[in-house]
Design a protein around this motif. Structure first.
Motif, short mmCIF file in Angstrom:
data_model
loop_
_atom_site.label_atom_id
_atom_site.label_comp_id
_atom_site.label_asym_id
_atom_site.label_seq_id
_atom_site.Cartn_x
_atom_site.Cartn_y
_atom_site.Cartn_z
N VAL A 1 0.84 -1.20 0.00
CA VAL A 1 0.00 0.00 0.00
C VAL A 1 0.87 1.25 0.00
O VAL A 1 0.67 2.18 -0.79
CB VAL A 1 -0.94 0.01 1.23
CG1 VAL A 1 -1.62 1.37 1.38
CG2 VAL A 1 -1.98 -1.09 1.13
N ILE A 2 1.86 1.25 0.88
CA ILE A 2 2.74 2.42 0.99
C ILE A 2 3.59 2.58 -0.26
O ILE A 2 3.75 3.70 -0.79
CB ILE A 2 3.63 2.30 2.24
CG1 ILE A 2 2.77 2.38 3.50
CG2 ILE A 2 4.70 3.39 2.26
CD1 ILE A 2 3.54 2.12 4.79
N ALA A 3 4.13 1.49 -0.76
CA ALA A 3 5.00 1.56 -1.94
C ALA A 3 4.27 2.14 -3.14
O ALA A 3 4.78 3.03 -3.84
CB ALA A 3 5.54 0.16 -2.26
N ASN A 4 3.05 1.66 -3.40
CA ASN A 4 2.28 2.17 -4.54
C ASN A 4 1.99 3.65 -4.40
O ASN A 4 2.00 4.40 -5.37
CB ASN A 4 0.98 1.39 -4.68
CG ASN A 4 1.21 -0.04 -5.15
OD1 ASN A 4 2.23 -0.34 -5.78
ND2 ASN A 4 0.27 -0.93 -4.86
N ALA A 5 1.71 4.09 -3.15
CA ALA A 5 1.40 5.49 -2.92
C ALA A 5 2.64 6.38 -3.06
O ALA A 5 2.59 7.43 -3.71
CB ALA A 5 0.79 5.67 -1.53
N ILE A 6 3.75 5.94 -2.47
CA ILE A 6 4.98 6.74 -2.50
C ILE A 6 5.49 6.92 -3.92
O ILE A 6 6.04 7.97 -4.29
CB ILE A 6 6.07 6.08 -1.63
CG1 ILE A 6 5.69 6.13 -0.15
CG2 ILE A 6 7.43 6.72 -1.86
CD1 ILE A 6 5.74 7.49 0.48
N LYS A 7 5.30 5.90 -4.75
CA LYS A 7 5.78 5.98 -6.14
C LYS A 7 4.91 6.89 -7.01
O LYS A 7 5.34 7.29 -8.09
CB LYS A 7 5.81 4.57 -6.74
CG LYS A 7 6.85 3.65 -6.13
CD LYS A 7 6.71 2.24 -6.68
CE LYS A 7 7.68 1.26 -6.03
NZ LYS A 7 7.47 -0.13 -6.50
#
Length: 384
Positions: free
Chosen positions: A337-343
């Motif tokens: 969840v965090i990775a997709n958002a940060i990217k």
């Protein structure tokens, strides 16, 4: 306008959300030229207070329940004396208590019902549960049951209740049905607008602010960071705060092999200012009423990643417009969840703008403190 008398067993300044609330509200009252005073357990004669409180450091090492009993009894005792000393000087006032112990002291110390006592519910579920979460009490112990019984006896006697989240209103009314007759308001925590820093230099990734204790669940944040690294996103994490879990958390960093990507800042005065140079705020507490640290992130236009527990869901909103809810027990899924958002730079920018606007509309002192003041002045009618 009646004088606002803020009663608390805590010191005037510190790192807790209670102390932040007190100082933010007093700042607002001062800006409106409304007379107010802060009366604490430390307002009584220091030569009497400090030796008694010093004993607790010894009791901490001997017995958790005895330490808690000592803390509650003597803080209540000295707050009651301080109130009895100062309340005769108040011509017209409202006592705004910051915990059940403070509220009980105020009920005893006031000379008449012309001094209404209104309590704000800062605690999570019960103060007994908070002590248990810190490891001082067992949930099947006598003092734990005694504290919950004490709350059930004191709260229905009050002239008003302020809840900072719908969550706690629901929980407390369920546990203590007698408070249904007490006027109440649901008014979230608030902060003065810090403004946006010009030419912000963002040179860090995630930040977590809070005391290092079991309920705050920072170990889960570390597990998520490790999962992010396994997924190829080498983010860094800043942990701000002190507490009994620090050594355990540092050891976990070594086990997870992320020690070079985690910075423990300890206690930092005005820690919220550190949010400015981070991409987002992560909050993995297992239970929260309405954490001020997340409001600090919104105020600075930073997205939040948090477990949707307690009042946190009310901050995130139904559409998760100011951040994203994380799975509560799956570090790999949370990391995704965090990775997709940060990217997604567009998501970061858009969510940051929405977060900032949400703060200005709902959590800014100049807006929300007015609602609190109105209720304290006239608690006869409930505000939801």
């Amino acid at each position: 306008m009646p004088e606002i008398i803020i009663a608390t067993i805590m010191r005037p300044y510190g790192e807790t959300g209670v102390q932040t609330h007190i100082n933010c509200f007093r700042e607002f009252l001062d800006s409106q030229s409304i007379k107010n005073r802060l009366i604490t357990s430390f307002s009584y004669y220091k030569w009497l207070v400090y030796p008694i409180f010093a004993v607790r450091k010894v009791l901490d090492k001997l017995s958790g329940p005895l330490s808690v009993w000592w803390y509650r009894y003597w803080h209540a005792y000295f707050l009651r004396l301080a109130l009895q000393q100062q309340l005769p000087l108040v011509k017209q006032g409202i006592i705004y208590a910051q915990c059940p112990v403070s509220a009980a002291a105020a009920l005893t110390a006031r000379s008449s019902r012309n001094l209404p006592v209104i309590l704000i519910v800062h605690f999570n579920i019960s103060q007994a549960d908070e002590w248990a979460g810190k490891g001082y009490l067992q949930t099947d112990g006598g003092l734990y049951r005694s504290i919950r019984k004490f709350e059930a006896e004191v709260l229905p006697k009050l002239d008003g209740l302020v809840f900072v989240s719908q969550f706690m209103h629901t929980e407390l009314t369920k546990r203590i049905p007698a408070i249904a007759k007490v006027p109440y308001a649901i008014i979230p925590n608030f902060l003065p607008d810090p403004g946006l820093t010009a030419n912000q230099l963002i040179d860090a990734d995630l930040i977590s602010i809070g005391s290092l204790e079991n309920r705050k669940n920072q170990q889960y944040a570390l597990e998520i960071l490790a999962a992010l690294h396994k997924q190829g996103l080498m983010l860094r994490l800043t942990i701000v705060g002190e507490g009994p879990d620090r050594t355990k958390l540092e050891q976990l960093c070594a086990v997870l092999q992320i020690q070079d990507y985690v910075v423990f800042r300890g206690f930092v005065k005005n820690a919220a200012a550190l949010i400015d140079n981070h991409i987002a705020c992560i909050h993995t507490a297992t239970l929260e009423n309405l954490p001020v640290s997340l409001l600090e992130a919104l105020a600075r236009g930073r997205p939040v990643f948090a477990l949707p527990v307690g009042g946190i869901s009310e901050i995130l909103g139904e559409a998760n417009s100011v951040g994203l809810a994380l799975p509560t027990d799956d570090a790999n899924a949370a990391a995704l969840v965090i990775a997709n958002a940060i990217k997604d730079k567009n998501w970061l920018h858009r969510t940051g703008i929405t977060a900032r606007q949400r703060f200005l509309d709902k959590y800014q002192s100049s807006v929300t403190a007015k609602h609190l003041l109105n209720f304290l002045s006239n608690p006869r009618h409930s505000i939801n």
